[in-house]
Design a protein around this motif. Structure first.
Motif, mmCIF file in Angstrom:
data_model
loop_
_atom_site.group_PDB
_atom_site.id
_atom_site.type_symbol
_atom_site.label_atom_id
_atom_site.label_comp_id
_atom_site.label_asym_id
_atom_site.label_seq_id
_atom_site.Cartn_x
_atom_site.Cartn_y
_atom_site.Cartn_z
ATOM 1 N N ILE A 223 42.048 -13.545 -38.740
ATOM 2 C CA ILE A 223 41.338 -13.551 -40.029
ATOM 3 C C ILE A 223 40.350 -14.717 -40.066
ATOM 4 O O ILE A 223 39.197 -14.568 -40.479
ATOM 5 N N CYS A 226 37.278 -13.915 -38.126
ATOM 6 C CA CYS A 226 36.400 -12.955 -38.827
ATOM 7 C C CYS A 226 35.662 -13.618 -39.987
ATOM 8 O O CYS A 226 34.513 -13.287 -40.275
ATOM 9 N N GLU A 227 36.341 -14.552 -40.642
ATOM 10 C CA GLU A 227 35.717 -15.229 -41.782
ATOM 11 C C GLU A 227 34.556 -16.120 -41.344
ATOM 12 O O GLU A 227 33.614 -16.327 -42.094
ATOM 13 N N ALA A 279 27.539 -13.183 -49.894
ATOM 14 C CA ALA A 279 28.122 -11.979 -50.502
ATOM 15 C C ALA A 279 27.055 -10.899 -50.671
ATOM 16 O O ALA A 279 27.216 -9.760 -50.216
ATOM 17 N N ASN A 282 25.045 -9.945 -47.158
ATOM 18 C CA ASN A 282 25.811 -9.096 -46.245
ATOM 19 C C ASN A 282 26.008 -7.698 -46.816
ATOM 20 O O ASN A 282 25.929 -6.709 -46.096
ATOM 21 N N SER A 283 26.282 -7.619 -48.115
ATOM 22 C CA SER A 283 26.482 -6.293 -48.725
ATOM 23 C C SER A 283 25.236 -5.435 -48.567
ATOM 24 O O SER A 283 25.311 -4.234 -48.352
ATOM 25 N N THR A 288 30.428 -4.793 -44.223
ATOM 26 C CA THR A 288 31.253 -5.916 -44.683
ATOM 27 C C THR A 288 32.728 -5.618 -44.442
ATOM 28 O O THR A 288 33.134 -4.455 -44.352
ATOM 29 N N VAL A 290 36.646 -7.244 -45.722
ATOM 30 C CA VAL A 290 37.406 -8.248 -46.463
ATOM 31 C C VAL A 290 38.888 -7.888 -46.375
ATOM 32 O O VAL A 290 39.256 -6.714 -46.420
ATOM 33 N N THR A 292 42.513 -7.521 -47.738
ATOM 34 C CA THR A 292 42.946 -7.256 -49.110
ATOM 35 C C THR A 292 44.460 -7.170 -49.289
ATOM 36 O O THR A 292 44.951 -7.313 -50.398
ATOM 37 N N ALA A 311 42.372 -4.605 -44.009
ATOM 38 C CA ALA A 311 40.999 -4.987 -44.348
ATOM 39 C C ALA A 311 40.277 -3.778 -44.916
ATOM 40 O O ALA A 311 40.516 -2.640 -44.496
ATOM 41 N N ASN A 312 39.422 -4.033 -45.886
ATOM 42 C CA ASN A 312 38.575 -2.983 -46.447
ATOM 43 C C ASN A 312 37.159 -3.177 -45.912
ATOM 44 O O ASN A 312 36.603 -4.269 -46.006
#
Ligand SMILES: [Zn+2]
Length: 438
Positions: A223, A226-227, A279, A282-283, A288, A290, A292, A311-312
Motif C-alpha cells: 500500500i 502504491c501511495e 486528487a 489524477n481523477s 485511480t 484507493v 477501501t 482497492a477500488n
C-alpha cells in the motif's frame, strides 16, 4: 396545473419517502403510491411496464416509435446515518428557497423534473412525436440489477432507444471571478470501475514470537508503495480534451485562452495537473486506485494466516482494465500477494459531441438557459446510464438543475439540498426538450 407551491409539495413528499438503497420493498411500494397520487396524468395515460423488482418503467406513446426517448433516474438514495445534518434527512425541510434532504440532488430532483414535465405536458394535451419512456431503477447506488432489467425489457421487445438521458452533470453556478458563466456539464463518458482484493498468506502463529514479513506487514509495504508512486500514468484523453476546451467558454481571460490552447495541444497538462492537485489531476487524467477495506486476524494477539485489503479502481478512458490488472499482478508479486478481481467494467464509450443526441440536448439547454456554457463532462463516478447505453444510439448524462459548489458537496454527504427555483427551471427544460424531440 401545479404552481411553485405544488412543485414543493410534491417534491417534499418524494424526499420524505426513505427509499434507502436495499432497504426493502415496502419503502419503494410507499414511494410508488406517492408518485401515483402526485402525478395523476402519468398514472392515467402512461403504460406502466412490469420489468421486475421495484423498477419503474413508464411508456408514454408518441406519434412514432422510430426514435424512442428514455428519461432515466433512480429511486434509491444512499443512507443518511451520521453526519452533521441541520435538519433530519428525511424531513424535507424547506428553508430559504431550498429543500433539504437525502436525495434532493442525487437524484430525486431528476426523477421529479422528468415525471413532472411529462405529467404537465399530458395535462396540456401534448402528444410527443416519439415514444417517451421514464425508467427509474431501484438500486443504482449499489450498482444493482434495476437498470439491467429495464435494458432487458427493451432488448426483448426489439426496441432501440435513440437517446437515453440520465443523471450525471448539472448546471454548476459561477464560483469565482474568472468564471464568467454558469456551466452546464453534460456527461459524455464515465470512467471504468473495479474492486480488487489483495491477499497475503502466512503461517499465522502467536504474536509473542513474531517473524518478519507477516501478511499485514507485506500488505502495508505494498500500500505504501502504491501511495508514493505513480502506478498508472496520467494521459490526455479525448474526453478530457473536450472538457477543457469547452470550459474555456465559461472562463474569462487569461483562463479562456489557456483552456482553448490546452484543449487542442496540451498533452503536457495531464502530466502537470496531478502534481498540482493530486486528487483532481489524477481523477481527470489517470486510472485511480484507493484502498477501501481491510481484514486481518480475529484477535489482537494472533498473527493472521491470511490478511487482505480491497482497492477500488476507476479506469481512465485511455486504459484497458486488463493492462491495469497485469501491472498490479506484477507489483503484488514483489510483496508475495495474491490478486483477485472482484468486479470490473471498462470506461463507457464516449459519446460524439458533434452527434445528433448531444447537439439536440445542447440546443435545448441553450434555449432554456441562454447564459450558460454547455461543456462536455468526463465523469469520475458511475451511473445507470452505462447499462442503457449498451442498447441505445445516444446517451447523455446531465440533469440541468442549477447547483452551487457548496450544494455539489452535499452529494452522499450531510445537508444535501436543492433550490426550488432550480427544480422549477429543470421541469421547464424537460418540457421543452420533450416538445422539441423528434
Ligand atoms: Zn445518483
Amino acid at each position: 396545473m401545479k404552481n411553485q407551491n405544488g412543485y414543493v409539495d410534491s417534491f417534499v413528499k418524494l424526499i420524505q419517502c426513505p427509499t434507502v438503497t436495499n432497504s426493502g420493498h415496502e419503502y419503494f411500494e410507499a414511494f410508488h403510491k406517492v408518485l401515483d397520487e402526485e402525478f395523476p396524468n402519468v398514472k392515467q395515460t402512461c403504460e406502466k411496464i412490469e420489468v421486475g423488482g421495484d423498477v419503474l418503467l413508464y411508456k408514454w406513446r408518441g406519434k412514432s416509435s422510430a426514435r424512442p426517448l428514455v428519461l432515466m433516474a433512480h429511486q434509491d438514495v444512499v443512507p443518511a446515518v451520521g453526519g452533521d445534518w441541520k435538519y433530519p434527512p428525511f424531513s424535507a425541510t424547506v428553508v430559504d428557497g431550498k429543500v433539504y434532504g437525502r436525495g434532493a440532488m442525487d437524484c430525486k430532483n431528476t426523477l421529479f423534473s422528468t415525471i413532472q414535465a411529462v405529467d404537465e405536458l399530458i395535462e396540456q394535451g401534448f402528444v410527443p412525436e416519439q415514444d417517451v419512456y421514464l425508467s427509474y431503477s431501484d438500486n443504482e447506488e449499489t450498482s444493482g440489477p434495476g437498470a439491467s432489467m429495464a435494458r432487458d425489457w427493451f432488448k426483448s421487445n426489439g426496441i432501440t432507444p435513440f437517446l437515453v438521458v440520465d443523471e450525471g452533470g448539472a448546471i454548476i453556478k459561477k464560483a469565482f471571478s474568472l468564471m464568467k458563466k454558469d456551466v452546464a456539464a453534460v456527461g459524455i463518458l464515465e470512467k471504468g470501475y473495479a474492486d480488487v482484493k489483495f491477499i497475503a498468506h502466512g503461517k499465522g502463529g502467536h504474536s509473542s514470537q513474531p517473524p518478519k514479513q507477516t501478511p499485514i506487514a507485506r500488505l502495508a509495504a505494498f500500500i505504501n508503495y502504491c501511495e508514493h508512486h505513480t502506478v498508472f500514468k496520467p494521459k490526455m484523453s479525448k474526453a478530457a480534451k473536450a472538457m477543457i476546451y469547452g470550459l474555456g467558454d465559461a472562463l474569462a481571460f487569461p483562463l479562456k485562452g489557456f483552456c482553448k490552447t490546452i484543449g487542442l495541444t496540451g498533452w503536457w497538462v495531464s502530466k502537470l495537473a496531478p502534481k498540482l492537485n493530486a486528487a483532481y489531476g489524477n481523477s481527470m487524467f489517470a486510472t485511480t486506485m484507493v484502498f477501501t477495506m481491510s481484514s486481518g486476524a480475529s484477535a489482537p494477539n494472533v498473527i493472521p494466516q491470511d490478511a487482505w485489503v480491497v482497492a477500488n479502481l476507476r479506469f481512465a478512458p485511455t486504459d484497458k482494465s486488463e493492462d491495469c490488472f497485469n501491472k498490479l499482478r506484477k507489483l503484488a508479486k514483489k510483496y508475495d500477494l495474491e490478486v483477485e478481481v472482484l468486479q470490473s467494467r471498462e470506461a463507457s464509450p464516449m459519446i460524439d459531441v458533434n452527434g445528433e443526441g448531444y447537439q439536440m440536448y445542447k440546443k435545448a439547454l441553450n434555449e432554456v438557459y441562454p447564459d450558460v456554457a454547455v461543456v462536455p463532462y468526463l465523469m469520475f463516478g458511475g451511473t445507470d446510464c452505462r447499462v442503457l447505453q449498451q442498447i441505445s444510439t445516444n446517451a447523455i448524462r446531465c440533469t440541468p438543475c442549477a447547483l452551487s459548489f457548496d450544494q455539489l458537496g452535499g452529494m452522499h454527504a450531510s445537508n444535501e439540498n436543492v433550490d426550488i427555483k432550480s427544480l422549477e427551471e429543470c421541469v421547464g427544460f424537460f418540457k421543452k426538450f420533450i416538445q422539441e424531440y423528434k
